[in-house]
Write an enzyme that holds these catalytic residues in place. Structure first.
Site, PDB file in Angstrom:
ATOM      1  N   GLU A 151      -1.397 -29.810  10.514  1.00 19.30           N
ATOM      2  CA  GLU A 151      -2.801 -30.032  10.891  1.00 19.30           C
ATOM      3  C   GLU A 151      -3.317 -31.418  10.510  1.00 19.30           C
ATOM      4  O   GLU A 151      -4.245 -31.561   9.699  1.00 19.30           O
ATOM      5  CB  GLU A 151      -3.688 -28.951  10.266  1.00 19.30           C
ATOM      6  CG  GLU A 151      -3.432 -27.579  10.833  1.00 19.30           C
ATOM      7  CD  GLU A 151      -4.491 -26.550  10.432  1.00 19.30           C
ATOM      8  OE1 GLU A 151      -5.156 -26.750   9.409  1.00 19.30           O
ATOM      9  OE2 GLU A 151      -4.620 -25.559  11.144  1.00 19.30           O
ATOM     10  N   GLU A 311      -0.199 -20.499  14.341  1.00 19.92           N
ATOM     11  CA  GLU A 311      -0.822 -19.744  13.250  1.00 19.92           C
ATOM     12  C   GLU A 311      -1.991 -18.933  13.785  1.00 19.92           C
ATOM     13  O   GLU A 311      -2.736 -19.394  14.657  1.00 19.92           O
ATOM     14  CB  GLU A 311      -1.416 -20.686  12.186  1.00 19.92           C
ATOM     15  CG  GLU A 311      -0.454 -21.476  11.372  1.00 19.92           C
ATOM     16  CD  GLU A 311      -1.202 -22.357  10.345  1.00 19.92           C
ATOM     17  OE1 GLU A 311      -2.329 -22.011   9.950  1.00 19.92           O
ATOM     18  OE2 GLU A 311      -0.640 -23.399   9.981  1.00 19.92           O
TER      19      GLU A 311
END
Ligand code: GLA
Ligand code: ZN
Length: 675
Positions: A151, A311
């Site tokens: 991320e 995710e």
């Protein structure tokens, strides 16, 4: 990984951090993974401190053991590179790796996603680490993808970055005169004499907070700093990717994106990634249409290629204000929603709930109780069994949409940076309003970039496309002349790439396409509204009311109130074989639904299926088959009439054309039909 030959089913698993646990636990993990049909784990996401305990020493002994164990258990690996959080020794020794925040605060060691992207020290150590990882594990045939860092995000304003920004500007503009021109520096006497005069737009210089929003005195600098910051992080990604590609050319490389994450220009990022993967964390009150729209955005980043759901939480997150449980069936339903929109994987954060620190209350496949007894584990296990039975069905299939919505990161930055016309200007809100109108009718939409090919679409919608990048209007003009249908809305077409107004009246170079001139825009407070009548029904006009003059176009609706009452708010212009519509205000869901339904009907754009409210229907297809995904978001059972005969691949049930498919509360059906 999704296109890898090794993969013959929807990969199922997620982030696994065994290094946080004593080894005795690992075997138990393997047993529970088997039980839940987990077949992929993302390893090594935050292990830099373990692998490199000091500047000279690398220690892979634990990771070696983990890799062997996972391999022995026939589990695939999505192999992360660990560069999203630097080790403490590095921060102590080399303080140039620490970021500086927008307010000038120099960070200390702590948190994560905390390294300066332009720090030579960070880049050097990251490259070394990645090279060692790739060389060490290259022969593991169960590595299905590289997961670079984690991320990527945030911004840095440190001295490394200032230096790099000056260089970036020099490469982009060549001379300081061109910089002055691009950023309109004659305003307030900000003329720069030298590249060394350049400072980033932060809270110490051109930016400030107003009404809880970031605002800039010089949007040109702010925009370029955002571009530069996104590029800087992308450089870090590319650095690692190139090393990985050299050593393991056959293993695809990705990094997990965050959906509609404003700070990074994912359109640019996706071009450098082998496949898109992203992390989906809707809140309990997130509209299902927004989740769908983000999935479609992620699919659009690589021209419709399947993506990877990297995710999602199996149950609760710990970072929403109210960490509500995912109700029974919702994890399964939202997993299928990702698949319905083009994902080829279902993956979770995290496999085992950590004992301490930030995410100890974040749900996991294995909870603190440590057994298979939880509701969450059992829902995961049931889905695991189902996905195993589905096998390779619909993997790699595509979505075939006739409607596209244009989405652009740089436009997002620009339209919200300027002071004026209203604090209520919100790009995502405009995008979602148009998307939702199509979503509720189950009309398939692609979300595409400003440079993408639009020739295959019957309808292209560009809500609040404030920035008219060079050549954009030419492509739209050609598209409409050739029979395309284009819709755009208020605050569109005003400026160029540097946020300089395109002179000669709004909407700049698009006036002839739309057949209008917007003279002024009135801002309304949240409580206020004007209104207009469309096909006999009155709809509200909110946020901004453009005052429009017709210049070849025709009015469809006019304002009902105020001094501009009777002037056009909704217009249509015929150009060549096509049409261009302008919606000069923000309206209600009811308006967008009716207006878009009418246009779609005229263009013979059909819903995938007609379904009750809160029942989502999408279609993925390949040359032989169509897979109709029917998702019941309601809290009660529902019925949907299908068009073509087919088989529900989740139950084996066979349906004839026009049959009714019954779904339970939160239920899912996937009807496979021959094409
Ligand atoms: C992100 C991160 C994970 C984890 C989850 C928690 O997606 O990538 O490491 O922190 O959020 O929701
Ligand atoms: Zn920096």
């Amino acid at each position: 990984m999704i296109e890898s030959k090794k993969v013959s089913k929807v990969l199922y698993g997620g982030d696994y951090n065994p290094e946080q646990w004593p080894e005795e636990i690992w075997e138990e993990d393997m047993r529970l993974f088997k039980e839940a049909k987990i077949d992929v784990v993302t390893l090594n996401v935050f292990s830099w401190a373990m692998i490199q305990p000091n500047e000279e020493k690398y220690d892979f002994s634990k990771l070696d053991k983990i890799m062997k164990l996972v391999k022995k258990n026939n589990i695939n690996v999505c192999m992360a590179t660990s560069t999203a959080a630097h080790p403490a020794w590095m921060a102590r020794k080399y303080d140039d790796i620490l970021r500086v925040e927008k307010n000038g605060m120099k960070r200390r060691f702590g948190s994560r996603h905390n390294s300066c992207p332009n720090s030579p020290t960070y880049r050097k150590f990251a490259s070394k680490l990645v090279e060692k990882l790739a060389k060490r594990y290259k022969d593991y045939d169960n590595i299905v993808a590289w997961h670079v860092s984690n991320e990527y995000g945030g911004e840095c304003y440190c001295d490394n970055c200032v230096k790099a920004f000056r260089k970036w500007a020099q490469e982009r503009y060549g001379t300081i005169e061109k910089v002055n021109d691009a950023w309109n520096m004659s305003f307030w006497g900000h003329t720069l004499y030298d590249f060394d005069d350049i400072v980033p737009a932060d809270f110490r210089s051109e930016e400030f907070m107003a009404w809880d929003r970031e605002r800039s005195c010089f949007q040109g600098i702010s925009l370029d700093y955002k571009r530069f910051n996104s590029d800087s992080m992308l450089e870090c990604f590319k650095l690692e990717r190139d090393i990985l590609k050299k050593i393991t050319p056959e293993i695809p490389v990705t990094t997990n994106l965050m959906g509609w994450y404003k700070t990074l220009d994912y359109m640019k990022w996706a071009k450098e990634m082998d496949f898109v993967s992203w992390d989906n964390y809707p809140g309990f009150d997130t509209k299902t249409s927004d989740t769908a729209a983000i999935h479609d955005t992620m699919r659009g980043l690589k021209g419709g290629k399947p993506f990877c759901l990297m995710e999602q939480t199996p149950g609760v997150t710990n970072w929403h204000p109210y960490c509500k449980l995912k109700r029974p069936g919702v994890m399964r339903l939202w997993s299928y929603q990702a698949l319905a929109h083009g994902s080829d994987t279902v993956m979770f954060f995290q496999m085992r709930r950590s004992q301490g620190a930030s995410e100890k209350y974040h749900s996991a496949v294995i909870d603190h109780v440590g057994t298979n007894e939880t509701r969450v584990f059992n829902e995961i296990k049931e889905l695991g069994i189902e996905l195993e039975e589905i096998g390779s069905e619909f993997l790699g299939t595509r979505t075939n949409s006739k409607v596209a919505i244009v989405f652009d990161w740089e436009n997002w930055w620009a339209c919200e940076l300027s002071a004026g016309p209203s604090i209520l200007i919100n790009y995502i809100n405009e995008i979602s309003s148009y998307y939702r109108a199509l979503y509720t009718q189950n009309i398939s939409v692609d979300i595409i970039g400003v440079d993408d090919d639009i020739s295959k679409y019957s309808l292209v919608i560009a809500p609040m496309l404030y920035m008219n990048k060079s050549g954009y209007d030419d492509r739209i003009r050609r598209y409409v002349e050739n029979g395309g249908n284009y819709i755009t809305s208020f605050f569109s077409g005003y400026v160029d790439e540097n946020d300089k107004v395109l002179l000669g009246g709004y909407p700049g170079k698009q006036k002839d396409i739309l057949g209008i001139w917007v003279e002024e825009s009135d801002a309304l407070t949240e409580e206020e509204s004007n209104s207009f009548i469309y096909k006999g029904t009155e709809y509200p006009s909110k946020i901004v009311c453009d005052i429009i003059h017709l210049r070849g176009g025709r009015e469809i609706s006019t304002y009902e109130k105020d001094f501009y009452s009777g002037t056009p708010v909704l217009t249509e212009n015929k150009l060549g074989n096509g049409r261009a519509f302008y919606v000069g205000t923000h309206s209600s869901d009811e308006f967008y639904s009716t207006f878009l339904r009418d246009i779609c009907q005229e263009l013979f754009i059909e819903p995938v299926l007609n379904a009750p409210r809160d029942v989502e229907v999408t279609c993925r297809e390949n040359e032989e088959n169509k897979y109709i995904f029917i998702l019941n978001h309601k809290d009660e059972g529902t019925e949907v009439r299908i068009k073509k005969s087919g088989t529900n691949i989740l139950t084996g049930e066979i349906f004839m054309a026009d049959d009714i498919v019954k779904l339970e509360k939160k239920g899912v059906a996937i009807i496979k039909s021959k094409k």
